[in-house]
Design an enzyme around this catalytic site. Structure first.
Site, mmCIF file in Angstrom:
data_model
loop_
_atom_site.group_PDB
_atom_site.id
_atom_site.type_symbol
_atom_site.label_atom_id
_atom_site.label_comp_id
_atom_site.label_asym_id
_atom_site.label_seq_id
_atom_site.Cartn_x
_atom_site.Cartn_y
_atom_site.Cartn_z
ATOM 1 C CG HIS A 14 19.773 59.665 10.731
ATOM 2 N ND1 HIS A 14 20.971 59.583 11.181
ATOM 3 C CD2 HIS A 14 18.942 59.360 11.626
ATOM 4 C CE1 HIS A 14 21.002 59.597 12.532
ATOM 5 N NE2 HIS A 14 19.880 59.272 12.672
ATOM 6 C CE LYS A 57 2.331 46.682 -11.041
ATOM 7 N NZ LYS A 57 2.234 46.073 -12.412
ATOM 8 C CD GLN A 115 8.448 63.531 5.904
ATOM 9 O OE1 GLN A 115 7.793 64.817 5.819
ATOM 10 N NE2 GLN A 115 9.079 63.088 4.907
ATOM 11 C CG ASN A 157 9.849 69.286 6.725
ATOM 12 O OD1 ASN A 157 10.650 69.600 6.285
ATOM 13 N ND2 ASN A 157 9.277 67.915 6.519
ATOM 14 C CG ASP A 158 14.780 72.365 8.552
ATOM 15 O OD1 ASP A 158 14.680 73.398 9.519
ATOM 16 O OD2 ASP A 158 15.563 71.533 8.677
ATOM 17 C CG ASN A 172 8.167 58.731 2.175
ATOM 18 O OD1 ASN A 172 7.126 57.930 2.012
ATOM 19 N ND2 ASN A 172 8.046 60.139 2.271
ATOM 20 C CB CYS A 190 23.673 62.263 7.999
ATOM 21 S SG CYS A 190 22.038 62.243 8.363
ATOM 22 C CG HIS A 228 23.808 57.778 9.123
ATOM 23 N ND1 HIS A 228 23.215 58.939 8.719
ATOM 24 C CD2 HIS A 228 24.400 57.248 7.643
ATOM 25 C CE1 HIS A 228 23.186 58.957 7.465
ATOM 26 N NE2 HIS A 228 23.937 57.860 6.746
ATOM 27 C CB SER A 230 15.260 63.614 1.163
ATOM 28 O OG SER A 230 14.723 63.900 2.202
ATOM 29 C CB CYS A 257 24.249 62.670 12.125
ATOM 30 S SG CYS A 257 24.440 60.992 11.282
ATOM 31 C CG PHE A 294 -4.148 49.036 -16.936
ATOM 32 C CD1 PHE A 294 -5.087 49.222 -17.972
ATOM 33 C CD2 PHE A 294 -4.434 48.432 -15.825
ATOM 34 C CE1 PHE A 294 -6.302 48.652 -17.761
ATOM 35 C CE2 PHE A 294 -5.732 47.648 -15.732
ATOM 36 C CZ PHE A 294 -6.762 47.887 -16.462
ATOM 37 C CD GLU A 295 -0.087 48.993 -13.528
ATOM 38 O OE1 GLU A 295 0.013 49.869 -14.446
ATOM 39 O OE2 GLU A 295 0.402 47.776 -13.651
ATOM 40 C CB VAL A 297 3.607 53.356 -15.039
ATOM 41 C CG1 VAL A 297 4.715 53.702 -14.047
ATOM 42 C CG2 VAL A 297 3.768 51.744 -15.456
ATOM 43 C CG HIS A 336 14.000 60.405 8.628
ATOM 44 N ND1 HIS A 336 14.726 59.760 7.845
ATOM 45 C CD2 HIS A 336 12.840 61.263 7.695
ATOM 46 C CE1 HIS A 336 14.351 60.303 6.482
ATOM 47 N NE2 HIS A 336 13.277 61.203 6.555
HETATM 48 O O1 LIG Z 1 3.740 45.694 -20.201
HETATM 49 P P1 LIG Z 1 5.064 46.633 -19.648
HETATM 50 O O2 LIG Z 1 5.203 47.774 -20.469
HETATM 51 O O3 LIG Z 1 6.288 45.530 -20.069
HETATM 52 O O4 LIG Z 1 4.940 46.983 -18.260
HETATM 53 C C1 LIG Z 1 4.700 48.290 -17.897
HETATM 54 O O5 LIG Z 1 3.529 48.633 -18.034
HETATM 55 C C2 LIG Z 1 2.219 47.975 -17.387
HETATM 56 C C3 LIG Z 1 1.078 48.580 -17.505
HETATM 57 O O6 LIG Z 1 0.999 49.874 -17.051
HETATM 58 C C4 LIG Z 1 2.602 47.646 -16.019
HETATM 59 O O7 LIG Z 1 1.867 46.894 -15.405
HETATM 60 C C5 LIG Z 1 4.143 47.416 -15.605
HETATM 61 O O8 LIG Z 1 4.411 47.456 -14.183
HETATM 62 C C6 LIG Z 1 5.103 48.409 -16.486
HETATM 63 O O9 LIG Z 1 6.291 47.989 -16.068
HETATM 64 O O1 LIG Z 2 9.956 65.420 2.928
HETATM 65 P P1 LIG Z 2 10.848 64.325 2.316
HETATM 66 O O2 LIG Z 2 10.994 63.213 2.944
HETATM 67 O O3 LIG Z 2 11.676 65.250 1.883
HETATM 68 O O4 LIG Z 2 10.139 64.142 0.847
HETATM 69 C C1 LIG Z 2 9.380 62.781 0.485
HETATM 70 O O5 LIG Z 2 8.375 62.736 1.111
HETATM 71 C C2 LIG Z 2 7.105 63.714 0.930
HETATM 72 C C3 LIG Z 2 5.776 63.130 1.677
HETATM 73 O O6 LIG Z 2 5.497 61.838 1.176
HETATM 74 C C4 LIG Z 2 7.044 63.632 -0.426
HETATM 75 O O7 LIG Z 2 6.146 64.956 -0.718
HETATM 76 C C5 LIG Z 2 8.146 63.992 -1.311
HETATM 77 O O8 LIG Z 2 7.660 63.813 -2.671
HETATM 78 C C6 LIG Z 2 9.193 62.920 -0.928
HETATM 79 O O9 LIG Z 2 10.207 63.138 -1.698
#
Ligand SMILES: O=P(O)(O)O[C@H]1O[C@H](CO)[C@@H](O)[C@H](O)[C@H]1O
Ligand SMILES: O=P(O)(O)O[C@H]1O[C@H](CO)[C@@H](O)[C@H](O)[C@H]1O
Lengths: 414, 414
Positions: free
Chosen positions: A202, A376, A206, A77-78, A191, A52, A142, A199, A55, A381-382, A379, A204
């Protein structure tokens, strides 16, 4: 005809904090799931992992070696998304095919006074930005998470957030162009879990600091300000004929109504979306929640523009309620619950907190929907239409209230 | 001091279509990745899968049996997020603890004329909505994708979109409350790949119809209208002193400038973000792209409010350019490239297309960043602060131009 029943019928709710809606489809929870499932998360990790890069004593991916820290530990951050002061005095340049172009054009939204050519080139403006990115390790161990840390240990994390908020704010302020009034932002977030892009397991978080207020808090601040300016000051009288639940609400700066103070106090009075209530803090699944078990954590007794204005008691209570929310999360599906958590507060540490309309709050956006492995997907529609959820906010709050906020499921196992 | 170089230095870009920004951190592409990797996607599927609920003749999860269809096939989603006409004449109800409350309050953003109590209860409004959800199967063969289908077969998918657009629009319009002027929306989209939440690999898309215009297209329409109303009509003269690339742009309704027509024509003239140019269509990685290999596909020669106004040639050319984009996507990381794709156009099939400011376009949001197994996570900072990307739009466009749009990588293998 049947009455409209928000626990059964599709409906739309409005989020006044950002001016957007969410489509709620409670009848859809019966849908079977045949799509992607997530890998089960390892609940048992070693206390120390020699691979890690967070650590104590280990080398990070950039090559630097961590000290053998005993508490929280902060480092730059590196691979930061923002760089300190790279080009302070250079104006934005538009992306023309030949690489040269008019300087200093504005990306502002209002193009009414510009000529067509200006309008076109302002579509292709790149605005140089300054800032920095830090990593805050919450604990040397960790295998811990905020949910498993003690209240004292979480208080030290909150203390570290306060310190970084001040230091980073100063850094942006002091590197501003001479004569420029700049408003920057210190975005504290975590995150948690590989599913949310972390990533490393451990514990943490940001901190990204920016020479501007980014879109999300800027949108919230816009709506908070608009609410303060356009809402009549509450003056509850005994002759009030409203059927609404009215409670005395704390107010924002200069006694103006604060949208979030009003909302928080009202949620406490209504109760059906409350997950935790502790000290001056309330955690709710907000009425307009998008993520299945989204939580909004905020003070409901008084207006607190930033974590710097918290009293010692409020700080300790924050640590307690943070832990309780996260214990409930872990208990819900008996797994280390993944989420993104972020702290919204006043832009750059306020010199005059009594003037900031910001009201400190934390957003928790966890992706899981049905179990430790079914999430959830926000994607098609959302992304193209409007955010959508299946179970209602009230149902999600009920589920979270139904599990313990005191005893972590792994304690039972041990 | 070094010049600001958008291929090296962190900067911010503005998306005039939705009024939001993106933080671009091109120096961050060197970051190593130790986080979650995705399962490799099976590139070889059977032509027919007896467990697939979309294959011809199979039973769906709701129990209904598919016909042995030979072409495209449309059916009502067995678990729709929207229901047709559930409660047309019932007003929204606010969520009070006791389940009763004032009727008919408005969720509108402007609260200036309301009393404090109204303001509070309007925070807890649920708006009943009507609509429907359909699934469009693109092809009887389980193993195909749009990228692998012939131009004729894709034309039939586009034709199906046109039909559904009209039929669904009529359904919403005819079920409106008597005397109510409602503007609804038909959202056509595709979730491709398990990573983007698709619950089945069989080639299919969806259509969700709503009794209102959802947030994303509503925001775009707002900005398109504002641009038309506030931008001076282009009148290029020989004495123009601008250094901007000026080309004659097509205009929107009533000769007013159309933001997207102007943008598309300008991208064609500049060229550095263009991925494909075919017939009257251009595919670009937009200047303000968020997803690593995001693509915007739109007509650049004339204003086309909806797919109903496309000529036969434009329809055929659309099929060709759709295929080419998707072949490039698959070739980039030699995998069935996951994405969400959505079509934005005029709200409800326009009776008077010459008056709609909408300009037909497709968004492609693909999650992959570095390889078939490493995606971009839009999480903590992106959700709490502002969307962020690493490689620039120009770099992404260059990568997509660098692979074939004609020959699919699996053809080489076969
Ligand atoms: O309707 P599906 O293909 O089963 O589901 C997918 O598309 C929908 C519309 O973007 C989303 O609400 C669902 O979360 C996704 O899994
Ligand atoms: O900085 P990390 O933890 O390596 O990376 C993560 O957080 C960042 C900030 O939300 C995002 O931009 C990256 O896509 C995600 O993988």
């Amino acid at each position: 005809r049947a009455q409209f029943d928000p626990t059964e019928h599709p409906h739309r709710r409005f989020n006044p904090l950002i001016g957007k809606h969410v489509l709620v489809s409670p009848h859809r929870t019966k849908r079977p799931w045949k799509g992607q499932t997530e890998e089960p998360v390892l609940a048992k990790l070693p206390e120390y992992d020699h691979e890690c890069y967070l650590c104590p004593g280990n080398s990070r991916s950039g090559g630097v070696k961590n000290p053998v820290y005993k508490d929280t530990f902060v480092f730059e951050n590196d691979f930061p998304a923002l760089l300190p002061d790279p080009l302070p005095f250079i104006q934005p340049e538009s992306h023309l095919p030949n690489g040269t172009g008019p300087h200093g054009a504005d990306v502002a939204d209002d193009t009414s006074s510009s000529t067509p050519d200006q309008t076109i080139s302002s579509m292709f403006e790149s605005q140089p930005v300054r800032g920095g990115a830090k990593v805050i390790i919450f604990h040397p161990r960790h295998d811990l998470t905020l949910a498993k840390m003690s209240q004292d240990e979480i208080v030290r994390v909150v203390q570290m957030w306060k310190d970084v908020y001040v230091v980073e704010g100063e850094r942006i302020r002091s590197s501003a162009d001479p004569g420029m009034e700049e408003e920057g932002y210190v975005q504290i977030f975590e995150n948690r879990g590989a599913m949310m892009g972390a990533s490393a397991p451990h514990p943490h978080g940001q901190v990204w600091t920016l020479s501007y207020v980014p879109d999300e808090p800027a949108t919230e601040l816009y709506h908070l300000q608009k609410h303060a300016d356009t809402t009549p000051t509450p003056t509850p009288t005994p002759t009030s004929t409203s059927t609404s639940v009215t409670t005395p609400h704390p107010t924002g700066p200069h006694g103006k109504p604060c949208l979030l103070c009003t909302y928080a106090a009202e949620e406490v009075a209504r109760g059906d979306r409350v997950v935790e209530l502790f000290g001056g803090w309330v955690a709710v699944v907000p009425f307009w929640a998008v993520w299945p078990f989204e939580v909004l954590l905020l003070p409901y007794k008084r207006h607190i523009p930033s974590i710097l204005q918290m009293t010692d008691d409020e700080t300790k209570d924050l640590a307690t309620i943070l832990k309780r929310i996260l214990v409930r999360y872990d208990n819900l599906f008996k797994c280390p619950f993944p989420y993104s958590m972020g702290l919204h507060q006043s832009p750059l540490p306020p010199l005059h907190p009594e003037t900031s309309i910001a009201h400190t709050h934390f957003h928790f956006y966890p992706p899981l929907l049905r179990s430790a492995s079914v999430r959830k997907f926000l994607v098609g529609f959302e992304l193209m239409g409007e955010v959508q959820r299946d179970l209602t906010a009230e149902q999600a709050a009920g589920r979270l209230r139904g599990v313990s906020g005191e005893r972590h499921y792994l304690e039972d196992v041990a």
